[in-house]
Write an enzyme that holds these catalytic residues in place. Sequence first.
Site, PDB file in Angstrom:
ATOM      1  N   ARG A   1      36.569  20.630  22.119  1.00  9.53           N
ATOM      2  CA  ARG A   1      35.885  20.792  23.399  1.00  9.53           C
ATOM      3  C   ARG A   1      35.498  19.412  23.921  1.00  9.53           C
ATOM      4  O   ARG A   1      35.037  18.552  23.159  1.00  9.53           O
ATOM      5  CB  ARG A   1      34.629  21.663  23.240  1.00  9.53           C
ATOM      6  CG  ARG A   1      34.923  23.120  22.925  1.00  9.53           C
ATOM      7  CD  ARG A   1      35.572  23.818  24.102  1.00  9.53           C
ATOM      8  NE  ARG A   1      35.717  25.258  23.902  1.00  9.53           N
ATOM      9  CZ  ARG A   1      36.808  25.839  23.410  1.00  9.53           C
ATOM     10  NH1 ARG A   1      37.851  25.092  23.045  1.00  9.53           N
ATOM     11  NH2 ARG A   1      36.869  27.157  23.286  1.00  9.53           N
TER      12      ARG A   1
ATOM     13  N   GLU B   1      35.764  19.624  32.921  1.00 12.62           N
ATOM     14  CA  GLU B   1      37.181  19.936  32.829  1.00 12.62           C
ATOM     15  C   GLU B   1      37.614  20.721  34.066  1.00 12.62           C
ATOM     16  O   GLU B   1      37.130  21.837  34.260  1.00 12.62           O
ATOM     17  CB  GLU B   1      37.439  20.758  31.562  1.00 12.62           C
ATOM     18  CG  GLU B   1      38.889  20.851  31.160  1.00 12.62           C
ATOM     19  CD  GLU B   1      39.059  21.462  29.787  1.00 12.62           C
ATOM     20  OE1 GLU B   1      39.431  22.655  29.728  1.00 12.62           O
ATOM     21  OE2 GLU B   1      38.805  20.760  28.781  1.00 12.62           O
TER      22      GLU B   1
ATOM     23  N   HIS C   1      44.324  20.586  28.649  1.00  8.08           N
ATOM     24  CA  HIS C   1      43.874  21.688  27.793  1.00  8.08           C
ATOM     25  C   HIS C   1      45.006  22.696  27.571  1.00  8.08           C
ATOM     26  O   HIS C   1      44.845  23.897  27.805  1.00  8.08           O
ATOM     27  CB  HIS C   1      42.652  22.385  28.394  1.00  8.08           C
ATOM     28  CG  HIS C   1      41.830  23.113  27.357  1.00  8.08           C
ATOM     29  ND1 HIS C   1      40.503  23.399  27.518  1.00  8.08           N
ATOM     30  CD2 HIS C   1      42.171  23.622  26.140  1.00  8.08           C
ATOM     31  CE1 HIS C   1      40.047  24.048  26.457  1.00  8.08           C
ATOM     32  NE2 HIS C   1      41.054  24.201  25.608  1.00  8.08           N
TER      33      HIS C   1
END
Length: 314
Positions: free
Chosen positions: A226, A255, A274
């Site tokens: 993360r 993000e 991601h």
Amino acid sequence: MTQPVIVNQIDPEFGQTLSAHPSLPRVIDHFDRDRPWDLPEDADVLVTRAFRSWLNAPETHDLPALKWVQTFSTGIEIYPDWLMRDRVVTNGRGLTAPQIAEYVLAAMLLVEKDIYGARTTSLDDWGTRVFGTLEGKTLGLIGYGAIGEAVAKRARAFDMKILACRRGTWREVPEGITPCTTPEEVMTGSDHVVIAMPLTPETSGMVDAALLSHAKPGLHLLNVARGALVDQGALLRALDAGQLGKATLDVTHPEPPTAEDPIWTHPKVLLTPHESYKGGLSERARFERKTLANLDAWLAGRPMLDVVDPTRGY
């Protein structure tokens, strides 16, 4: 319970799989990605995934009939607190570990052997190239769950040494792993370090300037967990100062990064959006098997797979 009511937020095919279970559940397909919390009052089970819209969920919501939540994601920080408490929650731990581990190995090989950058396109470009190697290098794992285990398995095939630390105690130290007591110890002794910790209030921002100051010169840092685990400003300063050699980031905080964030174009950063967990459909098949096994166990009152401890956050 003779006929459980299951809300399916995965896809129509998954709903059909659930409907074929011997318990003959009543499956309700609910694909409102904007308001995934608007569930039928009689729902016993919710099968969901980490839609970003969960971040917009109300602070409180009453679902008195809901007894079990199965998530596709491993992390639970995106879901509202009221969904994760006072009921059984099982997660997708390990579903995408093989794909993420392949991403990690690809990134380490890219740092050691950039064969694309070394390619030759003409006689004028023919000449000596310098490559590194993974053999004999030390891999550090900060976090040793399903992802850490999958990375270590593949790194051993490259004859890498492996240091690892974890939040919990080691019941048994796996073959080829040297346990470390602190992340600082991992940073000091490693050539490549993978961040594979869950995001909790205790781990948020743990990769800060103080921890980065322990990095072995030239260290390659990889974050596949993360983004909020890493202080990105401190990371860029450490790269600029030469404390770190490279960083491979599949996650950021926020993000995506803001448009003006220098992380987009930093010459020592490889940034991907991601996507490290992608790679074929094997994780979907594993999720199907896990959910059906958990449904069997839940109906029979047996222990379930990968039950989340809300006090630890994973």
